[in-house]
Design a protein around this motif. Structure first.
Motif, PDB file in Angstrom:
ATOM      1  N   THR A  29     -13.257 -70.754 -33.771  1.00 50.52           N
ATOM      2  CA  THR A  29     -12.197 -69.923 -33.219  1.00 50.52           C
ATOM      3  C   THR A  29     -12.785 -68.587 -32.766  1.00 50.52           C
ATOM      4  O   THR A  29     -13.823 -68.142 -33.265  1.00 50.52           O
ATOM      5  CB  THR A  29     -11.080 -69.644 -34.242  1.00 50.52           C
ATOM      6  OG1 THR A  29     -11.600 -68.843 -35.310  1.00 50.52           O
ATOM      7  CG2 THR A  29     -10.485 -70.939 -34.771  1.00 50.52           C
ATOM      8  N   CYS A  30     -12.120 -67.954 -31.823  1.00 51.52           N
ATOM      9  CA  CYS A  30     -12.563 -66.660 -31.303  1.00 51.52           C
ATOM     10  C   CYS A  30     -11.364 -65.970 -30.679  1.00 51.52           C
ATOM     11  O   CYS A  30     -10.487 -66.639 -30.103  1.00 51.52           O
ATOM     12  CB  CYS A  30     -13.671 -66.866 -30.264  1.00 51.52           C
ATOM     13  SG  CYS A  30     -14.501 -65.337 -29.772  1.00 51.52           S
ATOM     14  N   TYR A  31     -11.332 -64.636 -30.776  1.00 53.12           N
ATOM     15  CA  TYR A  31     -10.144 -63.910 -30.339  1.00 53.12           C
ATOM     16  C   TYR A  31     -10.448 -62.656 -29.516  1.00 53.12           C
ATOM     17  O   TYR A  31      -9.524 -61.981 -29.079  1.00 53.12           O
ATOM     18  CB  TYR A  31      -9.310 -63.498 -31.566  1.00 53.12           C
ATOM     19  CG  TYR A  31      -9.228 -64.564 -32.620  1.00 53.12           C
ATOM     20  CD1 TYR A  31      -8.293 -65.590 -32.526  1.00 53.12           C
ATOM     21  CD2 TYR A  31     -10.099 -64.561 -33.709  1.00 53.12           C
ATOM     22  CE1 TYR A  31      -8.225 -66.586 -33.495  1.00 53.12           C
ATOM     23  CE2 TYR A  31     -10.045 -65.556 -34.680  1.00 53.12           C
ATOM     24  CZ  TYR A  31      -9.108 -66.563 -34.562  1.00 53.12           C
ATOM     25  OH  TYR A  31      -9.055 -67.548 -35.517  1.00 53.12           O
ATOM     26  N   ASP A  32     -11.736 -62.317 -29.322  1.00 56.60           N
ATOM     27  CA  ASP A  32     -12.054 -61.078 -28.615  1.00 56.60           C
ATOM     28  C   ASP A  32     -13.345 -61.228 -27.813  1.00 56.60           C
ATOM     29  O   ASP A  32     -14.125 -62.161 -28.032  1.00 56.60           O
ATOM     30  CB  ASP A  32     -12.163 -59.896 -29.584  1.00 56.60           C
ATOM     31  CG  ASP A  32     -13.382 -60.008 -30.487  1.00 56.60           C
ATOM     32  OD1 ASP A  32     -14.403 -59.393 -30.158  1.00 56.60           O
ATOM     33  OD2 ASP A  32     -13.327 -60.729 -31.506  1.00 56.60           O
ATOM     34  N   VAL A  49      -9.313 -70.309 -28.893  1.00 58.83           N
ATOM     35  CA  VAL A  49      -8.460 -69.140 -29.092  1.00 58.83           C
ATOM     36  C   VAL A  49      -7.280 -69.647 -29.911  1.00 58.83           C
ATOM     37  O   VAL A  49      -6.280 -70.114 -29.382  1.00 58.83           O
ATOM     38  CB  VAL A  49      -8.015 -68.530 -27.760  1.00 58.83           C
ATOM     39  CG1 VAL A  49      -7.238 -67.235 -28.004  1.00 58.83           C
ATOM     40  CG2 VAL A  49      -9.219 -68.262 -26.866  1.00 58.83           C
ATOM     41  N   ASP A  51      -4.153 -70.061 -32.656  1.00 50.09           N
ATOM     42  CA  ASP A  51      -2.983 -69.300 -33.094  1.00 50.09           C
ATOM     43  C   ASP A  51      -3.206 -68.758 -34.504  1.00 50.09           C
ATOM     44  O   ASP A  51      -2.384 -68.015 -35.029  1.00 50.09           O
ATOM     45  CB  ASP A  51      -1.702 -70.128 -33.001  1.00 50.09           C
ATOM     46  CG  ASP A  51      -1.743 -71.413 -33.807  1.00 50.09           C
ATOM     47  OD1 ASP A  51      -2.763 -71.683 -34.466  1.00 50.09           O
ATOM     48  OD2 ASP A  51      -0.739 -72.163 -33.766  1.00 50.09           O
ATOM     49  N   ALA A  53      -5.013 -66.496 -34.929  1.00 49.65           N
ATOM     50  CA  ALA A  53      -5.012 -65.051 -34.681  1.00 49.65           C
ATOM     51  C   ALA A  53      -3.821 -64.395 -35.369  1.00 49.65           C
ATOM     52  O   ALA A  53      -3.885 -63.225 -35.772  1.00 49.65           O
ATOM     53  CB  ALA A  53      -4.969 -64.770 -33.176  1.00 49.65           C
ATOM     54  N   MET A  57      -6.034 -61.882 -37.293  1.00 48.79           N
ATOM     55  CA  MET A  57      -6.032 -60.682 -36.460  1.00 48.79           C
ATOM     56  C   MET A  57      -4.793 -59.815 -36.689  1.00 48.79           C
ATOM     57  O   MET A  57      -4.873 -58.590 -36.647  1.00 48.79           O
ATOM     58  CB  MET A  57      -6.113 -61.064 -34.981  1.00 48.79           C
ATOM     59  CG  MET A  57      -7.350 -61.868 -34.607  1.00 48.79           C
ATOM     60  SD  MET A  57      -8.900 -60.994 -34.908  1.00 48.79           S
ATOM     61  CE  MET A  57      -8.873 -59.784 -33.573  1.00 48.79           C
ATOM     62  N   MET A  71      -1.086 -64.624 -27.272  1.00 46.88           N
ATOM     63  CA  MET A  71      -2.131 -65.644 -27.111  1.00 46.88           C
ATOM     64  C   MET A  71      -2.838 -65.476 -25.770  1.00 46.88           C
ATOM     65  O   MET A  71      -4.065 -65.639 -25.678  1.00 46.88           O
ATOM     66  CB  MET A  71      -1.522 -67.038 -27.221  1.00 46.88           C
ATOM     67  CG  MET A  71      -1.094 -67.431 -28.631  1.00 46.88           C
ATOM     68  SD  MET A  71      -2.455 -67.426 -29.832  1.00 46.88           S
ATOM     69  CE  MET A  71      -3.581 -68.601 -29.081  1.00 46.88           C
ATOM     70  N   HIS A  74      -5.374 -62.550 -26.054  1.00 49.38           N
ATOM     71  CA  HIS A  74      -6.605 -62.922 -26.754  1.00 49.38           C
ATOM     72  C   HIS A  74      -7.458 -63.859 -25.895  1.00 49.38           C
ATOM     73  O   HIS A  74      -8.691 -63.727 -25.851  1.00 49.38           O
ATOM     74  CB  HIS A  74      -6.267 -63.595 -28.089  1.00 49.38           C
ATOM     75  CG  HIS A  74      -5.799 -62.648 -29.145  1.00 49.38           C
ATOM     76  ND1 HIS A  74      -6.621 -61.695 -29.715  1.00 49.38           N
ATOM     77  CD2 HIS A  74      -4.586 -62.488 -29.738  1.00 49.38           C
ATOM     78  CE1 HIS A  74      -5.944 -60.997 -30.614  1.00 49.38           C
ATOM     79  NE2 HIS A  74      -4.708 -61.456 -30.647  1.00 49.38           N
TER      80      HIS A  74
END
Length: 271
Positions: A29-32, A49, A51, A53, A57, A71, A74
């Protein structure tokens, strides 16, 4: 020549080829943007990406509160940092369950506004119409069976799924159904390893496991969990490859002490 210049973008057909030749698929997973550049350069095949997060996050207890707009934000960040990896985006709770037209509109927004390459939906037969609508529009879809966190209140816990012959048969049936509907891959979460092996063998499309044993075609973990950024989360399936919670705390404490004692900045670090 740099590593990134030597390789091509990972695509749905690329993942399919990896399954055929027996090469395992690595997903995180990755968000940034910053983490996307690092995970991408390290050779991660798919950046999800997730959820998740909502949890890691935003600090929510479940994945349910995160919105489609959040979403998309991100996913925009991750897409800017990923040069090789496929960028896969979770469709959040409420963006596809109620109506296939709403599902398609949500998926179109994700694809148009983020630069991502595919979307992921949780569920089986109950979301089949939405999956068909999205795939027919030319948008790649990855399915997700087993433990589906958006249905946590229905499950009542984050326990093992697919236990017993009836539950296992239902999961295999739905996996084949999702493949027939056009899904290019399938996440199987927290199911017995033997069942995951059967699903992987039965499908032509790749399976990505989390808490589902080694015989899936690939694996996925939440980035913060894999990097040891949350010491309170210790499920059986998690292997921590670093202890960043300790390292970040140590570095931050050293910085605070230097500032308090006027040791930072030094003369060399001043203009």
């Amino acid at each position: 020549m740099s590593y990134l210049k030597e390789v091509k973008r990972i695509t749905t057909t690329g993942l399919q080829s990896m399954k055929v030749r027996g090469e395992k698929i690595a997903m995180l997973t990755c968000y940034d943007y910053t983490m996307a550049t690092l995970l991408d350069a390290a050779g991660t095949d798919v950046l999800l990406v997730g959820d998740s997060a909502s949890n890691v996050m935003a600090g929510h207890e479940t994945t349910l509160p995160i919105t489609l707009d959040q979403m998309i934000y991100h996913a925009q960040c991750v897409s800017r940092g990923a040069k090789r990896a496929m960028v896969l985006v979770d469709m959040p709770f409420g963006s596809y369950q109620s109506d296939s037209a709403i599902a398609l509109a949500s998926a179109v927004r994700i694809m148009k506004e983020t630069g991502a390459h595919a979307v992921k939906l949780e569920g089986g037969e109950e979301v089949l119409e939405s999956i068909l609508k999205i795939t027919k529009a030319g948008i790649p879809v990855m399915g997700h069976l087993g433990l589906t966190p958006q249905s946590i209140h229905q499950f009542g816990s984050y326990g093992l799924q697919g236990k017993g012959e009836e539950a296992a048969e239902k999961l295999i049936k739905e996996a084949l159904m999702l493949q027939e509907a056009g899904c290019f891959g399938l996440v199987v979460e927290k199911i017995p390893a033997a069942l995951a092996a059967k699903v992987s063998a039965a499908l032509q499309i790749p399976t990505i496991g989390i808490g589902a044993g080694v015989n899936c075609d690939g694996q996925v973990l939440v980035m913060q969990d894999m990097l040891g950024m949350n010491n309170e989360f210790k499920p059986k399936f998690l292997r921590k490859y670093a202890d960043l919670a300790e390292e970040i705390t140590r570095a931050t404490s050293a910085y605070v002490q230097d500032v308090k004692q006027a040791q930072f900045p030094s003369a060399e670090e001043s203009y």
